[in-house]
Write a protein that holds these residues in place. Sequence first.
Motif, PDB file in Angstrom:
ATOM      1  N   THR A  29       0.847  -1.192   0.000  1.00  0.00           N
ATOM      2  CA  THR A  29       0.000   0.000   0.000  1.00  0.00           C
ATOM      3  C   THR A  29       0.880   1.238   0.000  1.00  0.00           C
ATOM      4  OG1 THR A  29      -0.195  -0.296   2.352  1.00  0.00           O
ATOM      5  CG2 THR A  29      -2.140  -0.852   1.043  1.00  0.00           C
ATOM      6  N   GLY A  30       2.024   1.147   0.655  1.00  0.00           N
ATOM      7  CA  GLY A  30       2.949   2.279   0.673  1.00  0.00           C
ATOM      8  C   GLY A  30       3.289   2.709  -0.735  1.00  0.00           C
ATOM      9  N   ILE A  31       3.575   1.757  -1.583  1.00  0.00           N
ATOM     10  CA  ILE A  31       3.912   2.061  -2.967  1.00  0.00           C
ATOM     11  C   ILE A  31       2.688   2.622  -3.693  1.00  0.00           C
ATOM     12  CG2 ILE A  31       4.620   1.070  -5.175  1.00  0.00           C
ATOM     13  CD1 ILE A  31       6.213  -1.009  -3.462  1.00  0.00           C
ATOM     14  N   ALA A  32       1.550   1.960  -3.459  1.00  0.00           N
ATOM     15  CA  ALA A  32       0.339   2.360  -4.168  1.00  0.00           C
ATOM     16  C   ALA A  32      -0.039   3.800  -3.842  1.00  0.00           C
ATOM     17  CB  ALA A  32      -0.807   1.408  -3.815  1.00  0.00           C
ATOM     18  N   CYS A  33       0.124   4.205  -2.585  1.00  0.00           N
ATOM     19  CA  CYS A  33      -0.270   5.551  -2.191  1.00  0.00           C
ATOM     20  C   CYS A  33       0.606   6.601  -2.843  1.00  0.00           C
ATOM     21  CB  CYS A  33      -0.174   5.718  -0.671  1.00  0.00           C
ATOM     22  SG  CYS A  33      -1.474   4.815   0.179  1.00  0.00           S
ATOM     23  N   ALA A  34       1.844   6.245  -3.134  1.00  0.00           N
ATOM     24  CA  ALA A  34       2.778   7.229  -3.669  1.00  0.00           C
ATOM     25  C   ALA A  34       2.524   7.503  -5.155  1.00  0.00           C
ATOM     26  CB  ALA A  34       4.203   6.749  -3.468  1.00  0.00           C
ATOM     27  N   GLU A  35       1.577   6.810  -5.756  1.00  0.00           N
ATOM     28  CA  GLU A  35       1.355   6.980  -7.190  1.00  0.00           C
ATOM     29  C   GLU A  35      -0.010   7.579  -7.487  1.00  0.00           C
ATOM     30  OE1 GLU A  35       3.884   6.221  -8.945  1.00  0.00           O
ATOM     31  OE2 GLU A  35       5.006   4.917  -7.626  1.00  0.00           O
ATOM     32  N   PRO A  36      -0.086   8.888  -7.644  1.00  0.00           N
ATOM     33  CA  PRO A  36      -1.381   9.485  -7.951  1.00  0.00           C
ATOM     34  C   PRO A  36      -1.785   9.306  -9.409  1.00  0.00           C
ATOM     35  CG  PRO A  36       0.284  11.180  -7.740  1.00  0.00           C
ATOM     36  CD  PRO A  36       0.966   9.883  -7.491  1.00  0.00           C
ATOM     37  N   VAL A  37      -0.865   8.895 -10.262  1.00  0.00           N
ATOM     38  CA  VAL A  37      -1.207   8.738 -11.676  1.00  0.00           C
ATOM     39  C   VAL A  37      -2.005   7.446 -11.855  1.00  0.00           C
ATOM     40  CG1 VAL A  37       0.874   9.956 -12.361  1.00  0.00           C
ATOM     41  CG2 VAL A  37       0.889   7.486 -12.341  1.00  0.00           C
ATOM     42  N   PRO A  38      -2.813   7.368 -12.920  1.00  0.00           N
ATOM     43  CA  PRO A  38      -3.610   6.164 -13.132  1.00  0.00           C
ATOM     44  C   PRO A  38      -2.722   4.924 -13.213  1.00  0.00           C
ATOM     45  CG  PRO A  38      -4.116   7.851 -14.784  1.00  0.00           C
ATOM     46  CD  PRO A  38      -2.992   8.371 -13.970  1.00  0.00           C
ATOM     47  N   ALA A  39      -3.221   3.811 -12.695  1.00  0.00           N
ATOM     48  CA  ALA A  39      -2.454   2.567 -12.745  1.00  0.00           C
ATOM     49  C   ALA A  39      -2.251   2.148 -14.190  1.00  0.00           C
ATOM     50  CB  ALA A  39      -3.195   1.476 -11.988  1.00  0.00           C
ATOM     51  N   ARG A  40      -1.160   1.442 -14.384  1.00  0.00           N
ATOM     52  CA  ARG A  40      -0.816   1.002 -15.724  1.00  0.00           C
ATOM     53  C   ARG A  40      -1.871   0.021 -16.245  1.00  0.00           C
ATOM     54  NH1 ARG A  40       3.497  -3.283 -17.644  1.00  0.00           N
ATOM     55  NH2 ARG A  40       4.868  -1.906 -18.798  1.00  0.00           N
ATOM     56  N   PRO A  41      -2.499   0.364 -17.365  1.00  0.00           N
ATOM     57  CA  PRO A  41      -3.519  -0.545 -17.895  1.00  0.00           C
ATOM     58  C   PRO A  41      -2.872  -1.827 -18.392  1.00  0.00           C
ATOM     59  CG  PRO A  41      -3.533   1.598 -19.011  1.00  0.00           C
ATOM     60  CD  PRO A  41      -2.276   1.526 -18.221  1.00  0.00           C
ATOM     61  N   PHE A  42      -3.629  -2.914 -18.353  1.00  0.00           N
ATOM     62  CA  PHE A  42      -3.036  -4.170 -18.789  1.00  0.00           C
ATOM     63  C   PHE A  42      -2.942  -4.256 -20.306  1.00  0.00           C
ATOM     64  CE2 PHE A  42      -4.070  -5.292 -14.448  1.00  0.00           C
ATOM     65  CZ  PHE A  42      -2.866  -5.874 -14.085  1.00  0.00           C
ATOM     66  N   GLU A  43      -3.896  -3.582 -20.950  1.00  0.00           N
ATOM     67  CA  GLU A  43      -3.853  -3.611 -22.399  1.00  0.00           C
ATOM     68  C   GLU A  43      -3.588  -2.206 -22.918  1.00  0.00           C
ATOM     69  OE1 GLU A  43      -6.452  -5.028 -26.240  1.00  0.00           O
ATOM     70  OE2 GLU A  43      -7.442  -4.656 -24.344  1.00  0.00           O
ATOM     71  N   ASN A  44      -2.722  -2.106 -23.896  1.00  0.00           N
ATOM     72  CA  ASN A  44      -2.438  -0.797 -24.463  1.00  0.00           C
ATOM     73  C   ASN A  44      -3.391  -0.494 -25.614  1.00  0.00           C
ATOM     74  OD1 ASN A  44      -1.424   1.541 -25.483  1.00  0.00           O
ATOM     75  ND2 ASN A  44       0.435   0.632 -26.333  1.00  0.00           N
ATOM     76  N   ILE A  45      -4.327   0.425 -25.361  1.00  0.00           N
ATOM     77  CA  ILE A  45      -5.263   0.791 -26.423  1.00  0.00           C
ATOM     78  C   ILE A  45      -4.943   2.186 -26.966  1.00  0.00           C
ATOM     79  CG2 ILE A  45      -7.160  -0.732 -25.751  1.00  0.00           C
ATOM     80  CD1 ILE A  45      -8.346   1.728 -24.279  1.00  0.00           C
ATOM     81  N   TYR A  46      -3.740   2.697 -26.664  1.00  0.00           N
ATOM     82  CA  TYR A  46      -3.173   3.929 -27.235  1.00  0.00           C
ATOM     83  C   TYR A  46      -3.871   5.225 -26.812  1.00  0.00           C
ATOM     84  CZ  TYR A  46      -0.962   0.425 -30.097  1.00  0.00           C
ATOM     85  OH  TYR A  46      -0.278  -0.683 -30.506  1.00  0.00           O
ATOM     86  N   VAL A  47      -5.212   5.231 -26.828  1.00  0.00           N
ATOM     87  CA  VAL A  47      -5.914   6.449 -26.422  1.00  0.00           C
ATOM     88  C   VAL A  47      -6.677   6.147 -25.137  1.00  0.00           C
ATOM     89  CG1 VAL A  47      -7.575   8.203 -27.100  1.00  0.00           C
ATOM     90  CG2 VAL A  47      -6.133   7.117 -28.836  1.00  0.00           C
ATOM     91  N   PHE A  48      -6.322   6.867 -24.073  1.00  0.00           N
ATOM     92  CA  PHE A  48      -6.972   6.661 -22.784  1.00  0.00           C
ATOM     93  C   PHE A  48      -7.678   7.953 -22.400  1.00  0.00           C
ATOM     94  CE2 PHE A  48      -3.435   3.794 -23.135  1.00  0.00           C
ATOM     95  CZ  PHE A  48      -3.936   2.591 -22.654  1.00  0.00           C
ATOM     96  N   ASP A  49      -8.937   8.042 -22.768  1.00  0.00           N
ATOM     97  CA  ASP A  49      -9.665   9.298 -22.619  1.00  0.00           C
ATOM     98  C   ASP A  49     -10.389   9.330 -21.273  1.00  0.00           C
ATOM     99  OD1 ASP A  49     -10.780  11.724 -23.170  1.00  0.00           O
ATOM    100  OD2 ASP A  49     -12.312  10.939 -24.525  1.00  0.00           O
ATOM    101  N   TYR A  50      -9.607   9.394 -20.182  1.00  0.00           N
ATOM    102  CA  TYR A  50     -10.217   9.351 -18.847  1.00  0.00           C
ATOM    103  C   TYR A  50     -11.117  10.556 -18.589  1.00  0.00           C
ATOM    104  CZ  TYR A  50      -6.716   5.721 -17.933  1.00  0.00           C
ATOM    105  OH  TYR A  50      -5.939   4.585 -17.986  1.00  0.00           O
ATOM    106  N   ALA A  51     -10.816  11.698 -19.235  1.00  0.00           N
ATOM    107  CA  ALA A  51     -11.591  12.910 -18.962  1.00  0.00           C
ATOM    108  C   ALA A  51     -12.708  13.111 -19.985  1.00  0.00           C
ATOM    109  CB  ALA A  51     -10.666  14.122 -18.938  1.00  0.00           C
ATOM    110  N   GLY A  52     -12.845  12.206 -20.913  1.00  0.00           N
ATOM    111  CA  GLY A  52     -13.929  12.300 -21.886  1.00  0.00           C
ATOM    112  C   GLY A  52     -13.865  13.530 -22.765  1.00  0.00           C
ATOM    113  N   LEU A  53     -12.716  13.796 -23.368  1.00  0.00           N
ATOM    114  CA  LEU A  53     -12.554  14.996 -24.186  1.00  0.00           C
ATOM    115  C   LEU A  53     -12.548  14.684 -25.688  1.00  0.00           C
ATOM    116  CD1 LEU A  53      -9.658  16.709 -22.175  1.00  0.00           C
ATOM    117  CD2 LEU A  53     -12.020  17.518 -22.310  1.00  0.00           C
ATOM    118  N   ILE A  54     -12.442  13.408 -26.027  1.00  0.00           N
ATOM    119  CA  ILE A  54     -12.181  13.058 -27.424  1.00  0.00           C
ATOM    120  C   ILE A  54     -13.394  12.396 -28.072  1.00  0.00           C
ATOM    121  CG2 ILE A  54     -10.620  11.791 -28.954  1.00  0.00           C
ATOM    122  CD1 ILE A  54      -8.559  11.839 -26.669  1.00  0.00           C
ATOM    123  N   ASP A  55     -13.723  12.837 -29.295  1.00  0.00           N
ATOM    124  CA  ASP A  55     -14.818  12.226 -30.057  1.00  0.00           C
ATOM    125  C   ASP A  55     -14.450  10.816 -30.485  1.00  0.00           C
ATOM    126  OD1 ASP A  55     -15.906  14.694 -29.897  1.00  0.00           O
ATOM    127  OD2 ASP A  55     -15.337  15.305 -31.939  1.00  0.00           O
TER     128      ASP A  55
END
Lengths: 264, 187
Positions: A29-55
């Motif tokens: 958990t110590g490691i997990a807490c230190a990472e505010p960025v999204p966890a590494r996805p298992f599959e690379n789909i190139y476009v990760f539109d977490y904020a919903g900005l892309i058509d």
Amino acid sequence: MIGMGKIIRKHVKTGLLIAAVLFVLLANTGIACAEPVPARPFENIYVFDYAGLIDDADEQQMRKIAELLEEKSKAQLIVVTINDLAQMEIEDYALELFRNWGIGDKEKNNGLLILVNKESLLENRRGRIRIEVGYGLEGAINDGKAGAILDTYALPAFELGEYSRGIRDTFMVAAAEVAKEYGLDLEDENFAHLKDYPVEDEEVSLLALLPIIIVVVIFLITIRKTGGPRGYHRGPFTGTFFGSGHSRGGGFGGGSTGGGGASR
Amino acid sequence: MKSGFRGILIVVLVVIVLAVFVFSNYNGLVASEEAVNSAWSQVENQLQRRMDLIPNLVSTVKGYAAHEEEIFTEVARAREKLFGAGSLSEMADADRELSGALSRLIAIAENYPQLKADANFRQLSDELAGTENRIATSRMDYNNAVQSYNTKIRRFPTVIIAGIFGFEKKDYFNAAEGAGQVPSVDF
């Protein structure tokens, strides 16, 4: 009395076991807490539109080009949109995400990340977008060019509120530069529409940039020789945990960055 | 006779175990020290890269704002200080000063719209911002490498090997707070 001793010994054992388990959990958990960025996805789909900005259409188009580029050159171009920077600078956020995910090939470090932050975008202030360039692509897209791409393609569209177009165009120009770097034929029907995105010619003469080029070359030679930052600097997630370096279709390559690129 | 043989066997085993222990720890320390050295060379590369950018940047700004002499002297002075720095902490301080001076140099563009619009200037300030960011990154990598090395040489049992072979504690590259700020103009 003997019974007591046994019981105590038994409890000590259980206690130790619990302590060990707790230790492992806490360490994780110590490691997990230190990472505010999204966890590494298992599959690379190139476009990760977490904020919903892309058509959807733009997303498909970018994904197609990114897939082709990776197939032909192993270069990974990734787009990530986020809602906010979790109180970090966009440079730090991009670096952390880039290295944690391991964008680009592990040997070539030819990853490129376009990070878009919705919060700054809506407030129209610095920290809207960053192009983070892996070591291996610094020759194709230096900081000056990264800045020029953002000035020419991202900012004008963003001013009009056309976020999706700004992101798509930025991506396409970067893709065109990478394709050029690897000598991929833009006449190829797959890449043909990348030709619609010309990058302004460098206004600074090559001579003026010579010292920078020399330093970059020396830098690249040193990291190649020592195997320095590649193997060493990546966080605990890449490499060991996810076994990157083995080529796995659809994953990330384990590439790193030294902080090159530009932000607006 | 039998027990004598067993005694020798035990001694041999102990020696082998000890040797393996010493070798593996020693090699681990060497690898860790090399990681520190390699991380340091990145810091130096990036510092040099910034040094090389300064003349172009200064002359571009001079083209539009020649009378801002104060800032030019400030940059030149900080640059000299970094060149002449002896210890790591002196260097870190000089680095911070130069960062600050350069960010003020970039910031005067706010008062000169023509300078701000100059393509050459924009490119150079992007290069500078990128380089400052690389310096911050390589400094962080270096400090992490030092931390892991320093922890190793103080930890048992490696502390014994480190003591025997003379592995010494390394210094962090730390300036006071605010050192890592990237000079930036919102274009």
